[in-house]
Write an enzyme that holds these catalytic residues in place. Structure first.
Site, PDB file in Angstrom:
ATOM      1  N   SER A   1     -34.772  82.094   7.921  1.00  0.00           N
ATOM      2  CA  SER A   1     -35.738  82.965   8.587  1.00  0.00           C
ATOM      3  C   SER A   1     -36.249  84.094   7.702  1.00  0.00           C
ATOM      4  O   SER A   1     -37.399  84.517   7.831  1.00  0.00           O
ATOM      5  CB  SER A   1     -35.103  83.571   9.835  1.00  0.00           C
ATOM      6  OG  SER A   1     -34.793  82.551  10.759  1.00  0.00           O
TER       7      SER A   1
ATOM      8  N   GLY B   1     -39.797  68.525   4.870  1.00  0.00           N
ATOM      9  CA  GLY B   1     -40.077  67.177   5.360  1.00  0.00           C
ATOM     10  C   GLY B   1     -40.908  66.400   4.359  1.00  0.00           C
ATOM     11  O   GLY B   1     -41.870  66.923   3.797  1.00  0.00           O
TER      12      GLY B   1
ATOM     13  N   ARG C   1     -32.115  55.799  42.255  1.00  0.00           N
ATOM     14  CA  ARG C   1     -30.659  55.784  42.213  1.00  0.00           C
ATOM     15  C   ARG C   1     -30.081  56.302  43.534  1.00  0.00           C
ATOM     16  O   ARG C   1     -30.506  57.323  44.054  1.00  0.00           O
ATOM     17  CB  ARG C   1     -30.200  56.708  41.080  1.00  0.00           C
ATOM     18  CG  ARG C   1     -28.711  56.895  40.974  1.00  0.00           C
ATOM     19  CD  ARG C   1     -28.425  57.873  39.826  1.00  0.00           C
ATOM     20  NE  ARG C   1     -27.059  58.302  39.793  1.00  0.00           N
ATOM     21  CZ  ARG C   1     -26.668  59.512  39.389  1.00  0.00           C
ATOM     22  NH1 ARG C   1     -27.570  60.413  39.012  1.00  0.00           N
ATOM     23  NH2 ARG C   1     -25.398  59.831  39.360  1.00  0.00           N
TER      24      ARG C   1
ATOM     25  N   GLN D   1     -29.242  68.027  43.681  1.00  0.00           N
ATOM     26  CA  GLN D   1     -30.115  67.344  42.730  1.00  0.00           C
ATOM     27  C   GLN D   1     -31.508  68.002  42.723  1.00  0.00           C
ATOM     28  O   GLN D   1     -32.115  68.175  41.673  1.00  0.00           O
ATOM     29  CB  GLN D   1     -30.215  65.854  43.091  1.00  0.00           C
ATOM     30  CG  GLN D   1     -30.859  64.973  42.039  1.00  0.00           C
ATOM     31  CD  GLN D   1     -29.940  64.657  40.865  1.00  0.00           C
ATOM     32  OE1 GLN D   1     -28.853  65.221  40.733  1.00  0.00           O
ATOM     33  NE2 GLN D   1     -30.382  63.769  39.990  1.00  0.00           N
TER      34      GLN D   1
ATOM     35  N   ARG E   1     -31.413  71.074  40.813  1.00  0.00           N
ATOM     36  CA  ARG E   1     -31.356  70.841  39.368  1.00  0.00           C
ATOM     37  C   ARG E   1     -32.713  70.409  38.819  1.00  0.00           C
ATOM     38  O   ARG E   1     -33.069  70.776  37.705  1.00  0.00           O
ATOM     39  CB  ARG E   1     -30.321  69.745  39.042  1.00  0.00           C
ATOM     40  CG  ARG E   1     -28.883  70.169  39.313  1.00  0.00           C
ATOM     41  CD  ARG E   1     -27.921  68.992  39.255  1.00  0.00           C
ATOM     42  NE  ARG E   1     -27.498  68.666  37.894  1.00  0.00           N
ATOM     43  CZ  ARG E   1     -26.683  67.660  37.591  1.00  0.00           C
ATOM     44  NH1 ARG E   1     -26.217  66.851  38.537  1.00  0.00           N
ATOM     45  NH2 ARG E   1     -26.328  67.426  36.345  1.00  0.00           N
TER      46      ARG E   1
ATOM     47  N   GLY F   1     -24.256  58.754  34.431  1.00  0.00           N
ATOM     48  CA  GLY F   1     -23.812  57.979  33.278  1.00  0.00           C
ATOM     49  C   GLY F   1     -24.964  57.381  32.476  1.00  0.00           C
ATOM     50  O   GLY F   1     -24.962  57.426  31.246  1.00  0.00           O
TER      51      GLY F   1
ATOM     52  N   THR G   1     -35.978  76.367  16.314  1.00  0.00           N
ATOM     53  CA  THR G   1     -35.685  76.986  15.021  1.00  0.00           C
ATOM     54  C   THR G   1     -36.934  77.193  14.179  1.00  0.00           C
ATOM     55  O   THR G   1     -37.131  78.240  13.580  1.00  0.00           O
ATOM     56  CB  THR G   1     -34.672  76.105  14.246  1.00  0.00           C
ATOM     57  OG1 THR G   1     -33.558  75.830  15.093  1.00  0.00           O
ATOM     58  CG2 THR G   1     -34.190  76.800  12.985  1.00  0.00           C
TER      59      THR G   1
ATOM     60  N   GLU H   1     -40.941  77.609  12.956  1.00  0.00           N
ATOM     61  CA  GLU H   1     -41.992  78.559  13.337  1.00  0.00           C
ATOM     62  C   GLU H   1     -41.399  79.822  13.952  1.00  0.00           C
ATOM     63  O   GLU H   1     -41.938  80.394  14.886  1.00  0.00           O
ATOM     64  CB  GLU H   1     -42.995  77.915  14.301  1.00  0.00           C
ATOM     65  CG  GLU H   1     -43.758  76.734  13.723  1.00  0.00           C
ATOM     66  CD  GLU H   1     -44.591  77.128  12.504  1.00  0.00           C
ATOM     67  OE1 GLU H   1     -44.990  78.301  12.400  1.00  0.00           O
ATOM     68  OE2 GLU H   1     -44.829  76.245  11.648  1.00  0.00           O
TER      69      GLU H   1
ATOM     70  N   ASP I   1     -37.217  81.507  14.301  1.00  0.00           N
ATOM     71  CA  ASP I   1     -35.996  81.281  15.069  1.00  0.00           C
ATOM     72  C   ASP I   1     -36.095  81.990  16.417  1.00  0.00           C
ATOM     73  O   ASP I   1     -36.548  83.126  16.515  1.00  0.00           O
ATOM     74  CB  ASP I   1     -34.800  81.835  14.282  1.00  0.00           C
ATOM     75  CG  ASP I   1     -33.520  81.821  15.105  1.00  0.00           C
ATOM     76  OD1 ASP I   1     -32.839  80.786  15.082  1.00  0.00           O
ATOM     77  OD2 ASP I   1     -33.233  82.820  15.798  1.00  0.00           O
TER      78      ASP I   1
END
Lengths: 699, 699
Positions: free
Chosen positions: B158, B191, B321, B349, B352, B420, B441, B443, B445
């Protein structure tokens, strides 16, 4: 592994060196780190650990240098070799089950034989008759047959009662017919099933005389012992790549009217009578609850060690890694040079990492205490007494959920606190995190488990509430049960307030327990009122239920940490505790850790204590001041506190968390071994060739 | 990819089928999902998206069926092929930069040419002189040279000012000498550097006439254009395996006194004079801030789409499910059969997942608004006016930090909410999460960025505070700046209280903004007091600073969501907003989403509002009631709200999140293709052979 690139050997990291920085950190500790290690493991445990470590470190098959470069195929081959080698070493060194477990933890990689050892064999031991043991257990122990455990189905996980696979009794041939009626009934996830096992415990609905008796365990041979091909009517495969656990062949399996002898139903508890198909009931379920308690207590202790591992890597690296100059308080070398400040000196980094150290200790100590309680229970139950079980089962359910959730979150927090390098496999975090994750799902899904804990708490609370308001019986029981104690205390005055008048009052263990106890009791009381008096449905209360389980379990963690630090009557004081209580410096050091755990955890759920009115806004501000104080107290001991867990470089397998601080030297050495570095590309985008003709190596 | 295992074709999942369940969900929506898609993308954006998707879906090189089975080597080869193909497609279809970006997002895999396009070319464009452009940019655009961008070093991330690599001007030869003085100065992470690039922008400390002028950009040829080997004095390699991004060859590089012509220092802003080595200063830094604002605004929009992707998979799968029977409210099929309850019907659920839907919309809308503000700023700045920049820079810093942190956490939450199967690569979560992570991280931190935001907020607050208490000037500016508005409002009465008297009052946008504004201003006021009046060091305030940035940015997100839902003056109303405001049902649906975002986010940081005394404990309880109400309002629209983002199966690459709900059929089909399923083991632990002699395939 070859090094593909020659790194100029004269280069060193710029000063100060990592080794010096860690040495300086270690010299600042206010207690003797070796003493703390003994408090954690005891002398015998530590020496066993060292002995086994030595064997593993020098075994070429168990060398870990190459695993970060492996794709799934290589990893699986490595794990298969490793599992074979472990069986050989166990035989050579005559390892006990405990010793094997220590070795397994240090090798730290799931493998194709794991479930054979951990589930297949114990299931036959626990649920098989003597005849079944001599037929299946004897060859299993000699590895003449390899087993797995097939319960979960493609469409069915936590709800075992919802499994679809059937085992229908056929009186004519005295057999069961195992069958997969739907795709959702395909067995799924079983470790070692995909490629390895030739036998399986199969959980299937027992159907006899047209009646469905629910899931029962059956032993099924699934592969030919000579050709290793699936037997007729059985379809088996590996379920494919996963986030982690790729060293294991988790598998799927479908049955097309597969017949097995009646003998193969594990019959220690339930039986089907030959010919008539009559079903005999299983006895009391308490026995299986006991096993669950044990498995979960091991998971809790493991969560503590996982947190210690994450903290070890990130704390050591944060002492070596430097970033920016803190202008108000610069770091100056002996030669006068101003260097960047170690990230461990930034309060934000301390606020991110030190609570993880505290979680590691808190959860480890609770894990030990729960395992001891389990041993007491086993003692009791052999005398036909089960009084400890209900509380123990409820607490371990919630604690398994809470501690593994804390662990996965904190492992990832520690990884991110390592900045960019945390993202490299060489950090030692990536496979560790990915392999740890299933702990939140197996042995009870973390969300569903909290319902078991809350149910027990509601029941206990209602009993107290309806027993002529806190009768003598409960007052007596409250000496043994902290749960009853905090409920009684709440009911004695539901509008009581926290007594803190200055930040340092928060260091008082009584104050801490009162806050945690009031919070749990308040939430329980409110929920019971909603359900009993306002007819709220269970489903509508699930968010609250999850909160309640957490509140209760955080109370237990704080309670146990405080207990650990209190002098105990000599007869109950074992070797480990004796060392602690004979060392005032160690006790002072750990007290800061205990305070940070209690106060930081309190802060995370502060709104609950403010909402109940037990804590005032002013006290809330004082709490934040005291947390900051605790971070300062821990700062000099940060590295010693993680060192004390004695997690060797062999386990950590981390360039960042090395004991010797040679972070940068290791990063570049390991990078030079990346197999991609052996190839030369053709980078012309209009050429469909990927590599140059004179390519040195193929990948 | 071959299927190694024949799955019995007559088996179907048990009823009800996934496709029926999703159809039922879709029929329950209270608004037209196509309208909402147009609100998000506009007609033109959507048609461009569809056109490009069609090209990609039918291109064999870009087929994604096999990527989950690939190790690093295969993945890198795939990505290299993919990147070459994308360059070819861009040429064939004459894609604009925008079109290329759409394609890149859909293909959704980093590759070796990525930085060439996104950093190397733009850096030369932005910082090169005309002569430098004709020498480097022209061949780069034709891919005759391939570049990367080497800034970060092994020991320096940084803090760009802390970079160690030097570029020393040598007047004698009119050259720069690029050198790596320590191991910590090794370039790291770039990169495309590891195996691909033959040129690099290298950030190095400019040393001239013995003076250190700090980091500047230089163009360095790093590999031979014919042999593709590193040039003399240069050591290059791939940095090895990572948590994600393994399709890219992130690299390291060391220089041993490597000479480059003076010409190669990018000189649009700073120059070194031939012979004398005289250094000319760069002008105002505002220009580079502008670019940062733009890049960060793209990341913010991307965070919204990442959240939408996570929510799409988990919401659809949760509708398919089923688990346990909710006994108080069972699900009964038309034939009278009681079946397990869809997990989407459990309140836990919903608690969440629905907030993630809300985050997706909130962050997407703010991303759009920030991009528009950036365009306004560009307009302004071309007239030499920079008034928008400071606020925009501060807000985008904090928002980049907040939104990407929300995204990584919520992606993982959504994965875990899939039970699962979320752990399987086939969920579509694992690579997605791992590849998304670096957003926290790069551009800037995420922790360090919040200091920039707080610094600006403190400065603004001090200006208001010291301007004869809230002068007219600020009152005027508060119309344009919500930041100034909330500060003024706070200062008008620092002990004001929230006016809510019933849960539904929390749905009032004025009430929501007042709570968020008070919270941010209160935290800022307290911190400024600590620093200015109690001499607290910056370091000691970092935890608080992080909190303040979040409080401010959450205010902005809520403010922008509310703004989006308010009718605007017609001239500023674009096509997308017009559709929204002409559809009352859509507006009602989105208002529930906005409320959930505002209230759930409020709950997460509730202790701050309780601690300030602005919210009372009673109001806090009402807030929780209202959140539960919002979840109920969203329930019928859950699937429609994720469908509206129109994320195609090609992008999701998920068995769980498929549009057609064929979850289980896909899981087993994909499992049958696992390469491990082609081999047969030797499972005798005392045999060192891994495979049987008659093994069918090698892995």
């Amino acid at each position: 592994m070859t090094s593909y690139i020659k790194i100029p050997s004269h280069l060193t990291p710029s000063d100060p060196q990592g080794s010096e920085l860690l040495a300086r950190e270690r010299s600042k500790a206010t207690f003797d780190v070796n003493e703390l290690t003994l408090v954690l493991y005891g002398a015998e445990g530590l020496s066993r650990f060292k002995k086994i470590l030595k064997i593993l470190e020098s075994d070429p098959t168990l060398d870990k240098s190459d695993i970060y470069y492996m794709g799934r195929n290589e990893l699986f081959k490595y794990a298969l070799r490793k599992d074979k080698r472990m069986i050989q070493l166990a035989a050579t060194h005559k390892w006990s089950a405990d010793e094997f477990n220590v070795a397994d933890k240090l090798v730290d990689m799931s493998g194709p034989y794991g479930i054979h050892q951990r589930m297949f064999i114990p299931t036959i031991m626990g649920q098989g008759t003597d005849e079944q043991k001599s037929k299946f257990l004897t060859p299993a122990l000699k590895h003449e047959i390899i087993g797995c455990y097939a319960q979960t189905e493609l469409g069915h996980g936590s709800n075992v009662q919802g499994l679809e696979t059937t085992a229908t009794y056929i009186p004519e041939t005295d057999e069961f017919e195992i069958h997969t009626p739907h795709l959702t009934a395909a067995k799924w996830w079983a470790g070692g099933l995909g490629r390895t096992a030739n036998h399986s415990v199969v959980m299937a609905r027992l159907i006899t005389n047209g009646q469905d008796k629910g899931p029962h365990p059956f032993i099924v041979q699934i592969r030919d012992l000579t050709t290793h091909e699936p037997l007729p009517g059985i379809t088996i495969g590996d379920i494919g790549p996963k986030f982690g656990y790729n060293s294991t062949d988790n598998g799927f399996m479908l049955f097309d009217h597969v017949r097995i002898p009646r003998f193969n139903m594990l019959s220690k508890y339930s039986q089907v009578t030959k010919g008539t198909g009559e079903y005999k009931n299983p006895p009391n379920e308490k026995l299986s609850y006991g096993t669950m308690v044990f498995v979960r207590s091991i998971i809790i202790l493991g969560a503590g060690l996982a947190l210690a591992r994450a903290a070890t890597i990130s704390v050591r690296y944060s002492a070596v890694r430097r970033q920016f100059v803190d202008k108000e308080n610069p770091t100056i070398l002996p030669n006068g040079q101003v260097v960047e400040t170690a990230v461990l000196d930034y309060t934000m980094q301390q606020y991110r990492l030190f609570p993880v150290i505290a979680q590691a200790y808190a959860i480890y100590f609770t894990g030990e205490i729960i395992i001891n309680l389990y041993k007491q229970y086993i003692d009791q139950s052999s005398r036909g007494e089960f009084s400890l079980l209900a509380d123990l089962h409820a607490s371990t359910s919630g604690l398994k959920s809470l501690t593994t959730s804390i662990a996965v979150d904190s492992i990832e927090d520690c990884r991110r606190a390592c900045g960019g390098h945390g993202y490299s496999n060489f950090s030692g975090f990536t496979r560790f995190y990915q392999d740890y994750l299933p702990n939140t799902t197996w042995e009870g899904d973390n969300y569903i488990l909290t319902q078991q804990t809350a149910r027990y708490l509601f029941k206990t609370y209602r009993e107290i509430l309806h027993s002529k308001q806190q009768s003598e019986e409960f007052s007596l029981r409250s000496n043994e049960s902290p749960t009853i104690a905090y409920m009684l205390r709440y009911l004695s005055n539901p509008s009581q307030k926290c007594t803190v008048i200055s930040p340092s009052d928060f260091k008082n263990p009584e104050v801490q327990l009162a806050i945690y106890g009031y919070r749990a009791a308040y939430l329980i009381a409110r929920a019971v009122d909603q359900i009993d008096n306002h007819k709220k449905s269970w489903n509508s209360m699930l968010v609250e239920i999850n909160r309640i389980s957490r509140a209760h379990c955080e109370y237990i963690l704080v309670h146990n940490f405080i207990l650990t630090l209190q002098p105990q009557t000599s007869d109950s004081m074992n070797e480990k505790r004796r060392i602690l209580h004979n060392s005032p410096s160690l006790k002072t050091g750990l007290t800061s850790v205990c305070n940070l755990f209690a106060l930081h955890t309190m802060e995370k759920n502060l709104s609950e204590s403010l909402e109940s009115g037990y804590l005032s806004p002013k006290q809330s501000e004082m709490l934040r001041v005291q947390i900051s104080e605790s971070l300062n107290e821990i700062r000099p001991n940060a590295v010693a506190l993680v060192d004390a867990f004695y997690l060797p470089d062999y386990l950590l397998n981390s360039a960042l968390g090395r004991y010797d601080g040679k972070v940068y030297e290791t990063m570049i050495e390991w990078a030079s071994k990346e197999p991609l570095n052996g190839i030369t590309l053709d980078v012309n985008p209009y050429s469909d060739k990927l590599f140059r003709n004179d390519v040195k190596a193929k990948i």
